[in-house]
Design an enzyme around this catalytic site. Sequence first.
Site, PDB file in Angstrom:
ATOM      1  N   ARG A 223       0.831  -1.198   0.000  1.00  0.00           N
ATOM      2  CA  ARG A 223       0.000   0.000   0.000  1.00  0.00           C
ATOM      3  C   ARG A 223       0.882   1.271   0.000  1.00  0.00           C
ATOM      4  O   ARG A 223       0.993   1.938  -1.009  1.00  0.00           O
ATOM      5  CB  ARG A 223      -0.937  -0.003   1.223  1.00  0.00           C
ATOM      6  CG  ARG A 223      -2.097   0.987   1.109  1.00  0.00           C
ATOM      7  CD  ARG A 223      -1.773   2.423   1.519  1.00  0.00           C
ATOM      8  NE  ARG A 223      -1.298   2.518   2.910  1.00  0.00           N
ATOM      9  CZ  ARG A 223      -0.785   3.638   3.411  1.00  0.00           C
ATOM     10  NH1 ARG A 223      -0.646   4.713   2.661  1.00  0.00           N
ATOM     11  NH2 ARG A 223      -0.377   3.664   4.672  1.00  0.00           N
TER      12      ARG A 223
ATOM     13  N   HIS B  85       5.766   4.736  12.443  1.00  0.00           N
ATOM     14  CA  HIS B  85       5.810   4.587  10.990  1.00  0.00           C
ATOM     15  C   HIS B  85       6.871   5.555  10.456  1.00  0.00           C
ATOM     16  O   HIS B  85       6.604   6.740  10.287  1.00  0.00           O
ATOM     17  CB  HIS B  85       4.401   4.936  10.467  1.00  0.00           C
ATOM     18  CG  HIS B  85       4.213   4.860   8.996  1.00  0.00           C
ATOM     19  ND1 HIS B  85       3.516   3.836   8.399  1.00  0.00           N
ATOM     20  CD2 HIS B  85       4.603   5.680   7.990  1.00  0.00           C
ATOM     21  CE1 HIS B  85       3.475   4.034   7.083  1.00  0.00           C
ATOM     22  NE2 HIS B  85       4.133   5.151   6.819  1.00  0.00           N
TER      23      HIS B  85
ATOM     24  N   CYS C  22       9.590   8.718  -3.159  1.00  0.00           N
ATOM     25  CA  CYS C  22       8.720   9.654  -3.866  1.00  0.00           C
ATOM     26  C   CYS C  22       8.899   9.505  -5.377  1.00  0.00           C
ATOM     27  O   CYS C  22      10.024   9.441  -5.867  1.00  0.00           O
ATOM     28  CB  CYS C  22       9.077  11.075  -3.428  1.00  0.00           C
ATOM     29  SG  CYS C  22       8.154  12.322  -4.295  1.00  0.00           S
TER      30      CYS C  22
ATOM     31  N   ASN D 209       9.715   3.870   2.889  1.00  0.00           N
ATOM     32  CA  ASN D 209       9.532   3.442   4.280  1.00  0.00           C
ATOM     33  C   ASN D 209      10.794   2.739   4.765  1.00  0.00           C
ATOM     34  O   ASN D 209      11.595   2.244   3.976  1.00  0.00           O
ATOM     35  CB  ASN D 209       8.386   2.421   4.352  1.00  0.00           C
ATOM     36  CG  ASN D 209       7.047   3.021   3.985  1.00  0.00           C
ATOM     37  OD1 ASN D 209       6.730   3.149   2.823  1.00  0.00           O
ATOM     38  ND2 ASN D 209       6.263   3.397   4.979  1.00  0.00           N
TER      39      ASN D 209
END
Lengths: 299, 299
Positions: free
Chosen positions: A15, A207, A240, A249
Site C-alpha cells: 500500500r 511509521h 517519492c 519506508n
Amino acid sequence: MKCPKHVRINEVGPRDGLQNESAWVETEDKITWINMLSQTGLPYIEVTSFVHPKWIPALRDGLKVAKGITRSENTVYAALVPNRIGLERAIEGGINQACVFLSASETHNQKNVNKPIDQTVQQLKQVIAEAKEANLATRAYLSTVFGCPYEQNVPIEQIVRLSEILLEMGVDELSLGDTIGAANPVQVITVLETLLPRFSASQIALHFHDTRGTSLANIIPALDMGITSFDTSSGGLGGCPYAPGSAGNAATEDVIYMLEQMGIDTGTDLNKLLTAAAWIEKKIGKSLPSRNLQAFKTK
Amino acid sequence: MKCPKHVRINEVGPRDGLQNESAWVETEDKITWINMLSQTGLPYIEVTSFVHPKWIPALRDGLKVAKGITRSENTVYAALVPNRIGLERAIEGGINQACVFLSASETHNQKNVNKPIDQTVQQLKQVIAEAKEANLATRAYLSTVFGCPYEQNVPIEQIVRLSEILLEMGVDELSLGDTIGAANPVQVITVLETLLPRFSASQIALHFHDTRGTSLANIIPALDMGITSFDTSSGGLGGCPYAPGSAGNAATEDVIYMLEQMGIDTGTDLNKLLTAAAWIEKKIGKSLPSRNLQAFKTK
C-alpha cells in the site's frame, strides 16, 4: 536499553510503498508478491488502498488484489479506507482491518483530503464505527507527526489532541507517521514522553520513512520506551515518484535483521523476506533502498 | 538518553571509501574533493593509504594527493600506514596523523596483512613509536570487532586484549571497526560495557559500515554511553567492489544530519558536505548510498 522479547512488524509495502512508486505493477504480480510476503510469517500486510483511483492510480486494482490473494491464517490483511465507499469495497474484498488516515497539520490534511481536520475527524468517526460494526479490526494513521512539508514543526499539543480523538473512536492501533522522513531519535523520545503517560504503548505503532537515513535509529529509543509495533515496507519501497533514488519506508528486511540480531523475535523468516523483496524489485525495475536486499543480491 | 554536546566526525571516505570502490578517481579529482571536504568544517580527513600500491591500486597516488591538497588549519589530515616505509611517505606528504591497523580475528589479520596478530603487533609498535618521534598524532584501527567474515564472532576477551595492547602503545585514538557491517545496537552496548570500565570513552572511536542498514542505529547507544567520535565517509562511499549496490561506511551526511537534528554540534556545514558528496558521486559514476545525498539531489 530495555529490549522487548517480541516486536510486531506491519508490512505496508503493497500500500504505502506502491502508492509512492511511479512504476505500474500488474495485478497478478501484486498478488504473487503479497502471497510471498504471507509466507514469511509477517503478522500484518496492508494490501491496498480503497481511496478513489483518481488519487492513487497505482492501486486502482485494490479489489482484485484483495480478492485474489491467498490468505495465511496468522496474517491480518489490512487496507486503507478513506470513507464509507472505501469501507464497503474493503469488506467486499474480505479485508480484516480498516485503516483510516488524518494529518496532524492542517495544511497537509487540506492538501491530502481536501478537507479541514475537524471535518475529516467527523467522517472517520463514521467509518470507524461502521468498520467495527462489520467486525473489522481498525487502525488510524496520524501523518506529519514528526514534521510537515508545509508547516514544518507540528505542535505536540496538536498531536496529543488528535491522538486522543482517534483513540477515543476505539481504533485498535494508532500509527504515528514520519511522513517526510525527517525524524530523529531525540524527537522520538520527546513525542513518546508526552504521549506515553496518556496512552498505552500497546496502542501505538511508529511509521518511519528512511528519506534521511534515520529510520532504524529512530526505532532504538522507541523500543527502549516500550513501543513494540513498527511499520515497514518490503525492499524499502516507497520513494517519492518525483525523487528518483530517494528512500521510502523503513525497509522490512533492515528492521527485521536489526531486531533479530538484537535478540528480539519478529516471528518472520528473513531469507523469505529477502526473496520477496528481490522479486518485487525486478518488477519495479530499479534498485530498491533496502541495505540487506542489496547485500543479499550479491551473494 | 544522554546526548553529548559535541561529536567529532572522522571523514574516512578518501581512504576507506575509495579503497573499496572499483572506480579509479583521478589524482586531481581526489585533491579537489578533499579540498571541498576541508571547507565543510570536518575536524579529521583520512586522505589516503600508504599501503603498497600492489594491494590498494586505487590509492597508489597517495603521496601526490597528500602533497597536492590545500590544508585547513582546523582539520587533521591522516593516512593509513602499515609499516616504516609507509610512515616515511606519510611524513614526506606532510600528514598529521598516522593510522595503523590490526584485525581482532587471527584469520582476517592473516589474510589482510599476511602475518599473525602477534607479529603485526610488534611491527605496529615500531611504527607508532616512530610516528610519535616525528610528532605525528596516531590512531589504531581494530577491525572485525563486531564480526569476522571467516571466524564470525570474535571473543570479547580478544577485543579487550588487543585494545589494551594498542592503547598501551600510546595511540591517541582507537577506532573499533564493524568491518563487515553486521553490528547491532545491543552488541554495541555489550562491547562498550566491557571496554568502558577499562578504557576512557575519549580514547575510543566507532567505525560502522552500513552494509545491513544498522550504522546510524548503532551510534545511538554509543552516544548514550559517552562515545563522541565516529568514522564516516562522504556519500557513504566504500561498497565492496564485488558487491554492486552494497553500502559502504556510514554516510557522513546521514550521521551529521541525525546528530545536528538531535541538537549535537558537529562543527560542520551539511550543505557543503552534500555538495562535496554529489561531486564525488559524479566522478565515481554510480549512485552512492547516502540517503541525504539522494534526497538532496532531487531538490
